[in-house]
Design an enzyme around this catalytic site. Sequence first.
Site, PDB file in Angstrom:
ATOM      1  CG  ASP A   1      17.128  64.816  70.372  1.00 46.30           C
ATOM      2  OD1 ASP A   1      17.590  63.877  69.696  1.00 46.30           O
ATOM      3  OD2 ASP A   1      15.939  64.885  70.736  1.00 46.30           O
TER       4      ASP A   1
ATOM      5  CE  LYS B   1      14.422  58.696  69.261  1.00 47.55           C
ATOM      6  NZ  LYS B   1      13.749  59.983  69.116  1.00 47.55           N
TER       7      LYS B   1
ATOM      8  CD  GLN C   1      10.195  61.104  69.497  1.00 48.01           C
ATOM      9  OE1 GLN C   1      11.147  60.520  70.025  1.00 48.01           O
ATOM     10  NE2 GLN C   1      10.201  61.429  68.220  1.00 48.01           N
TER      11      GLN C   1
END
Length: 289
Positions: free
Chosen positions: A119, A52, A96
Amino acid sequence: MNIIDGKMLAANLRAEIASGVAKLKEEKGIVPGLAVILVGNNPASVSYVTAKEKACVESGMYSREIRLPETTTQEELVNLVKELNVDPAIHGILVQLPVPKHISDKAVIDAIAPEKDVDGFTPINVGKMLIGEECFLPCTPHGIIKLIEFSGMDIKGRHAVVIGRSNIVGKPVAVLLARKETNATVTLCHTGTPDIAKFTREADIVVVAAGRPDTLKGDMLKPGAVVIDVGVNRIPDETKPKGFRLVGDADFESCSAVAGAITPVPGGVGPMTITMLLWNTLESAKRVK
Ligand code: NAP
């Protein structure tokens, strides 16, 4: 049979995103910034976070990586998220998952400001998605819709079967497929579904997100169906340098013999998830007044 090349689609979209980033810099002097927080050293999480960060920098964005020890408390993590919520250099915050067991992922997600929730996991964004308001769409489900479109399948009026009902993949994919713009008829299967093959054999589109190899086999498919394999499973393999190989949730050999199009693992859904994260981060930065 067509292999749906997620890497190629991701590269095309990332080129578009990079030019959007350059334009925003030039016109408004804003550099989109993404903060990625990793707690602990879970090997799969480390590799996702590294990918990422790399993608973020390659598209011209600012990446702030924050790696915290396994012993980080929930309060410390929530406080960090709150600081990032008001940091003008940061337009997207990603924690994460999974976080270590002593931290509630719900408490952490709830702390993220919805306008920086790239997200698409906060209840505000999930609710907006459900009622069709503008929001950050969750990255993997959004990428899956793009992959189905890229396969050449016109989704409207088709029957789509989704296997798996997690909050981050199965449920949102089902919602996005059933939206008026997409207009599929959707069946959502899970471990409580007695005969999944009965549904998949009728499906034009099958999205499998169960987290188990061989959940979908060729004899469960209608000829010509489009298969999106979301699963990422590590199978021990001593012939590989890392000691494992990655397989999806679909048995590629038997499914590819029947399907009209299928995503490979790796190289299908994975690159699209990261791409849609960049997409949301750019969108977030564009919204800055
Ligand atoms: P999850 O939270 O474990 O959810 C799995 C879902 O599948 C659950 O709803 C479960 O049903 C259902 N399920 C499990 N086994 C099944 C079976 N044999 N038949 C029918 N349904 C079954 O997993 P997830 O987070 O959605 O992830 C799914 C997979 O996608 C994992 O392999 C994950 O690593 C991968 N993934 C990949 C990406 C990417 O970017 N490539 C992103 C996210 C996830 P119940 O609800 O009844 O337990």
